[in-house]
Design a protein around this motif. Structure first.
Motif, PDB file in Angstrom:
ATOM      1  N   GLU A   1     -19.840 -29.259  25.926  1.00  4.01           N
ATOM      2  CA  GLU A   1     -20.363 -28.806  25.695  1.00  4.01           C
ATOM      3  C   GLU A   1     -21.550 -28.648  25.001  1.00  4.01           C
ATOM      4  OE1 GLU A   1     -21.378 -25.814  27.939  1.00  4.01           O
ATOM      5  OE2 GLU A   1     -18.334 -26.959  27.914  1.00  4.01           O
ATOM      6  N   ALA A   2     -22.484 -29.674  23.411  1.00  7.00           N
ATOM      7  CA  ALA A   2     -23.220 -29.874  23.015  1.00  7.00           C
ATOM      8  C   ALA A   2     -24.439 -31.089  23.994  1.00  7.00           C
ATOM      9  CB  ALA A   2     -23.049 -29.957  21.665  1.00  7.00           C
ATOM     10  N   LEU A   3     -22.929 -31.589  24.182  1.00  5.85           N
ATOM     11  CA  LEU A   3     -23.484 -32.904  25.129  1.00  5.85           C
ATOM     12  C   LEU A   3     -24.182 -33.017  26.078  1.00  5.85           C
ATOM     13  CD1 LEU A   3     -20.560 -35.860  23.806  1.00  5.85           C
ATOM     14  CD2 LEU A   3     -23.615 -36.162  23.654  1.00  5.85           C
ATOM     15  N   LYS A   4     -23.571 -31.964  26.702  1.00  6.05           N
ATOM     16  CA  LYS A   4     -24.348 -31.208  28.424  1.00  6.05           C
ATOM     17  C   LYS A   4     -25.347 -30.114  27.877  1.00  6.05           C
ATOM     18  CE  LYS A   4     -19.435 -31.277  30.342  1.00  6.05           C
ATOM     19  NZ  LYS A   4     -18.702 -29.980  31.310  1.00  6.05           N
ATOM     20  N   MET A   5     -25.609 -29.663  26.779  1.00  6.49           N
ATOM     21  CA  MET A   5     -27.256 -29.416  26.755  1.00  6.49           C
ATOM     22  C   MET A   5     -27.938 -30.506  25.748  1.00  6.49           C
ATOM     23  SD  MET A   5     -26.114 -26.316  27.109  1.00  6.49           S
ATOM     24  CE  MET A   5     -28.055 -25.247  26.258  1.00  6.49           C
ATOM     25  N   CYS A   6     -27.788 -31.371  26.144  1.00  4.85           N
ATOM     26  CA  CYS A   6     -28.564 -32.781  25.592  1.00  4.85           C
ATOM     27  C   CYS A   6     -28.210 -34.167  26.140  1.00  4.85           C
ATOM     28  CB  CYS A   6     -28.660 -32.859  24.552  1.00  4.85           C
ATOM     29  SG  CYS A   6     -30.468 -33.620  23.712  1.00  4.85           S
ATOM     30  N   ASP A   7     -28.204 -34.226  27.889  1.00  2.00           N
ATOM     31  CA  ASP A   7     -28.012 -34.873  28.575  1.00  2.00           C
ATOM     32  C   ASP A   7     -29.253 -35.770  29.084  1.00  2.00           C
ATOM     33  OD1 ASP A   7     -26.251 -36.637  30.249  1.00  2.00           O
ATOM     34  OD2 ASP A   7     -25.560 -35.181  31.375  1.00  2.00           O
ATOM     35  N   THR A   8     -29.358 -36.524  27.779  1.00  2.00           N
ATOM     36  CA  THR A   8     -30.574 -37.559  28.261  1.00  2.00           C
ATOM     37  C   THR A   8     -30.497 -39.044  27.663  1.00  2.00           C
ATOM     38  OG1 THR A   8     -31.694 -36.862  26.117  1.00  2.00           O
ATOM     39  CG2 THR A   8     -32.555 -35.868  27.597  1.00  2.00           C
ATOM     40  N   GLN A   9     -30.795 -39.900  27.807  1.00  2.00           N
ATOM     41  CA  GLN A   9     -30.753 -41.501  27.826  1.00  2.00           C
ATOM     42  C   GLN A   9     -30.529 -41.690  26.201  1.00  2.00           C
ATOM     43  OE1 GLN A   9     -33.659 -44.209  29.123  1.00  2.00           O
ATOM     44  NE2 GLN A   9     -31.935 -44.762  30.927  1.00  2.00           N
TER      45      GLN A   9
ATOM     46  N   GLN B   1     -27.582 -50.881  29.244  1.00  2.00           N
ATOM     47  CA  GLN B   1     -28.864 -51.253  30.789  1.00  2.00           C
ATOM     48  C   GLN B   1     -30.032 -50.674  30.401  1.00  2.00           C
ATOM     49  OE1 GLN B   1     -26.769 -53.663  32.426  1.00  2.00           O
ATOM     50  NE2 GLN B   1     -27.888 -53.177  33.863  1.00  2.00           N
ATOM     51  N   SER B   2     -30.097 -49.320  29.627  1.00  2.00           N
ATOM     52  CA  SER B   2     -31.308 -49.168  29.351  1.00  2.00           C
ATOM     53  C   SER B   2     -32.041 -49.318  27.815  1.00  2.00           C
ATOM     54  CB  SER B   2     -30.232 -46.970  29.641  1.00  2.00           C
ATOM     55  OG  SER B   2     -29.676 -47.671  27.517  1.00  2.00           O
ATOM     56  N   GLN B   3     -32.664 -48.848  27.724  1.00  4.55           N
ATOM     57  CA  GLN B   3     -33.879 -49.957  26.934  1.00  4.55           C
ATOM     58  C   GLN B   3     -33.752 -48.658  25.121  1.00  4.55           C
ATOM     59  OE1 GLN B   3     -35.585 -51.872  27.514  1.00  4.55           O
ATOM     60  NE2 GLN B   3     -34.450 -52.107  30.029  1.00  4.55           N
ATOM     61  N   VAL B   4     -33.587 -47.995  25.830  1.00  3.11           N
ATOM     62  CA  VAL B   4     -32.597 -46.852  24.574  1.00  3.11           C
ATOM     63  C   VAL B   4     -32.333 -47.527  23.497  1.00  3.11           C
ATOM     64  CG1 VAL B   4     -31.831 -44.798  23.189  1.00  3.11           C
ATOM     65  CG2 VAL B   4     -32.624 -45.099  25.454  1.00  3.11           C
ATOM     66  N   VAL B   5     -32.939 -47.975  21.942  1.00  4.35           N
ATOM     67  CA  VAL B   5     -32.194 -48.275  21.015  1.00  4.35           C
ATOM     68  C   VAL B   5     -31.007 -47.333  20.394  1.00  4.35           C
ATOM     69  CG1 VAL B   5     -32.395 -49.420  18.385  1.00  4.35           C
ATOM     70  CG2 VAL B   5     -34.283 -49.540  20.242  1.00  4.35           C
ATOM     71  N   ALA B   6     -29.948 -48.346  20.253  1.00  4.99           N
ATOM     72  CA  ALA B   6     -28.890 -47.056  19.376  1.00  4.99           C
ATOM     73  C   ALA B   6     -28.739 -46.848  17.878  1.00  4.99           C
ATOM     74  CB  ALA B   6     -27.015 -47.865  19.699  1.00  4.99           C
ATOM     75  N   LYS B   7     -29.055 -46.199  17.322  1.00  5.21           N
ATOM     76  CA  LYS B   7     -29.471 -45.182  16.203  1.00  5.21           C
ATOM     77  C   LYS B   7     -28.636 -45.687  15.542  1.00  5.21           C
ATOM     78  CE  LYS B   7     -33.167 -42.302  17.640  1.00  5.21           C
ATOM     79  NZ  LYS B   7     -32.714 -42.551  19.920  1.00  5.21           N
ATOM     80  N   LEU B   8     -27.654 -45.361  15.944  1.00  3.01           N
ATOM     81  CA  LEU B   8     -25.641 -45.165  14.693  1.00  3.01           C
ATOM     82  C   LEU B   8     -25.040 -46.310  14.351  1.00  3.01           C
ATOM     83  CD1 LEU B   8     -25.158 -41.568  14.096  1.00  3.01           C
ATOM     84  CD2 LEU B   8     -26.470 -43.039  12.719  1.00  3.01           C
TER      85      LEU B   8
END
Length: 584
Positions: free
Chosen positions: A217-225, A267-274
């Motif tokens: 549920e928490a992830l669905k509320m923040c479902d971005t790249q 595939q995304s340009q997002v850098v993994a933080k953890l």
């Protein structure tokens, strides 16, 4: 290589000599000349007269990094880090610098196997990020929260290593409450995932199911790249849950979801933080290989294992030259151990004793080489050695290694597996009276819950006890439950063993016709699984009035003869020698 820099509210100008030495240090590091870099930093630390405290603290912190990364001088690194921390506490330096020094000191103390000191340093770190001290006035609330969670995660890991999983879980739940409303949604999600992970470690599967819903549920509320990394890890934890409770169909589904998110993250340009994407990929490969093994698809299993090894090897090359990547090294060491451990179980499933022993020695060497990283995992080595000896019929040696597994384990799941195997050994070889066996099984009954994957194996013990007590009706009822549960959980090996026990019950009832049909089903299943020990067990039971050499096909005879000659003896001795220094 990452450089830890002192930043202050008041600018501290570095002398030209220091600037030159720091520049040379970085240059030597880039050219993979760590010893020369260490000499440059030692020149700063040992200068007479000494440089300003801020400069000395920065030099000591970076010198410790080089010592930890390239040498075995963890004690010398500890001295530099402690001095850097004492100096920094009396100066108006940034919170980030102090916290990085604390984090390095925790890692250093881990290498020195000093959990008590680790907890003391962590307590200091937590006090610092909670306190609103003037020298840290530049620190944002987000920065304080991030370091608070980092230190809490370190503390939770120490508690887990010490076997206090429930305390680690309760601490994670308290952390979740404390940061609620004070941090970004993604940080809150990461905290929820930590609670989920520790709930699985604590084997509280009822609460884990609830926590899975909370995380989703928490992830669905923040479902971005930005949430792709968290989504991928969530699906992998969900897969681990499905594996532990034996939900075979759901396991396939959650692994498929994890694969999609990992691919999208790549595939995304997002850098993994953890968590680096290739770490997620290796973990995914490991879980998929286990799924294939449980399905009897050994070719696909082998392919996934090779893929995992290839990714770890590629990562190791990167880690040899990059400090940022080297920070993740312990996680990849643990993953390597788990992948090889899975290979051993597969080898035992197919009756390949030589291959299993070779890999057991490999993970024994790993535990010996990386004790601070693989703390507690030596119990897995003993457990696997016990399993090999059970297959070889060396029950005395098997019991010895199972006891060593119990003595060295801080993991309830591993301990329960060892107890279960010891109980089965004793029951199958009449090593216990029925009353003693009943007491042992009663003890195990609180360890194996109905929803867990290992529950059908526990029922196998109960069937053996009922037959020993000549309670045919009770044995029949239990074995029918065993077969139904093993089938539902997708555990085909236990299903085959359960069918053999059912055939025994039917013979005692006088129903030889149905017994033969059940045995034929067990043979077919064991053959499909390529599980030679089970097939031997089935064939021996189905032809009790014939000599074994008349029963077994040539390939099985060769396997049995090889085992009987004690091929494990030399390898077992070497393995025991490797592990000797780890026995407390």
């Amino acid at each position: 290589m990452e450089w830890v820099t002192v930043t202050t509210s008041a600018s501290v100008e570095k002398p030209e000599e220091v600037v030159a030495l720091f520049h040379l240090t970085r240059d030597f590091a880039a050219k993979h000349l760590p010893l020369q870099a260490i000499k440059c930093l030692e020149a700063v630390v040992g200068a007479q007269p000494p440089f300003l405290p801020q400069i000395e603290a920065e030099a000591r912190a970076n010198l410790a990094i080089f010592l930890l990364r390239y040498t075995h001088n963890a004690r010398e690194a500890k001295v530099h880090l402690e001095q850097a921390l004492r100096t920094a506490e009396d100066l108006p330096v940034s919170l980030t610098f102090v916290c990085k020094v604390i984090s390095l000191l925790i890692a250093c103390l881990g290498k020195l196997q000093s959990p008590v000191q680790q907890k003391q340093v962590l307590a200091k770190g937590l006090d610092l990020v909670r306190a609103d001290q003037l020298q840290f006035e530049g620190a944002t609330e987000g920065e304080k929260t991030r370091w608070y969670l980092v230190f809490q995660a370190h503390l939770a890991q120490i508690l887990v290593d010490e076997g206090d999983k429930q305390a680690a879980l309760e601490m994670a739940r308290e952390s979740k409450k404390e940061i609620k409303g004070r941090c970004a949604p993604l940080v809150q999600i990461q905290t929820e995932l930590t609670v989920l992970q520790l709930t699985l470690v604590a084997q509280d599967y009822h609460r884990a199911a609830e926590q899975l819903d909370i995380c989703e549920e928490a992830l669905k509320m923040c479902d971005t790249q930005d949430a792709l990394e968290s989504w991928a890890y969530f699906h992998l934890l969900h897969s681990l849950y499905n594996l532990r409770v034996g939900k075979h169909v759901d396991l396939k589904k959650s692994l498929g979801c994890a694969q999609k998110k990992i691919y999208a993250l790549r595939q995304s340009q997002v850098v993994a933080k953890l968590i680096p994407p290739d770490f997620l990929e290796v973990l995914h490969c490991l879980l998929v290989s286990i799924y294939f093994r449980l399905s009897g698809d050994f070719r696909d299993e082998k392919s996934k294992v090779l893929e995992a090894h290839s990714m770890i090897k590629k990562r190791s090359v990167l880690m040899s030259s990059n400090y940022n990547d080297a920070v993740s090294k312990p996680f990849y060491i643990t993953l390597t151990f788990l992948v090889v451990e899975s290979e051993i179980i597969s080898s035992l499933t197919r009756g390949n004793i030589k291959e299993a022993m070779s890999n057991i020695m490999r993970i024994a060497n790993m535990v010996h080489r990386y004790p601070e990283t693989l703390v507690g995992l030596e119990s897995s080595v003993y457990l696997l050695m016990g399993s090999v000896n059970i297959l070889c019929g060396n029950h005395g040696s098997a019991e010895k290694h199972m006891k060593l597994a119990l003595d060295s384990s801080s993991d309830d799941y591993q301990s329960n597996l060892a107890k279960l195997q010891m109980c089965l050994i004793c029951l199958e070889n009449d090593m216990l009276s029925t009353s003693e066996a009943a007491d042992r099984i009663q003890e195990l009954s609180v360890s194996f819950k109905e929803e867990e994957r290992g529950y059908p194996a526990f029922l196998l013990c109960e069937v053996a006890l009922a037959l020993a007590q000549e309670d045919v009706g009770g044995a029949k009822k239990i074995v029918q439950d065993l077969i139904a549960r093993a089938n539902h959980k997708g555990d085909r090996q236990l299903l085959a063993l359960g069918l053999v026990e059912y055939a025994k019950v039917l013979v005692l009832e006088g129903d030889t016709t149905l017994s033969k049909q059940v045995v034929d089903s067990a043979k077919g299943l064991a053959t499909h699984l390529q599980h030679l020990p089970t097939l031997l067990h089935v064939l021996t039971f189905s032809n009790q009035n014939m000599r074994q050499e008349e029963v077994l096909p040539i390939v099985l005879q060769k396997w049995k003869k090889t085992v009987a000659t004690g091929i494990t003896n030399i390898a077992e001795t070497k393995c025991d020698e490797i592990m000797q220094g780890l026995v407390k």
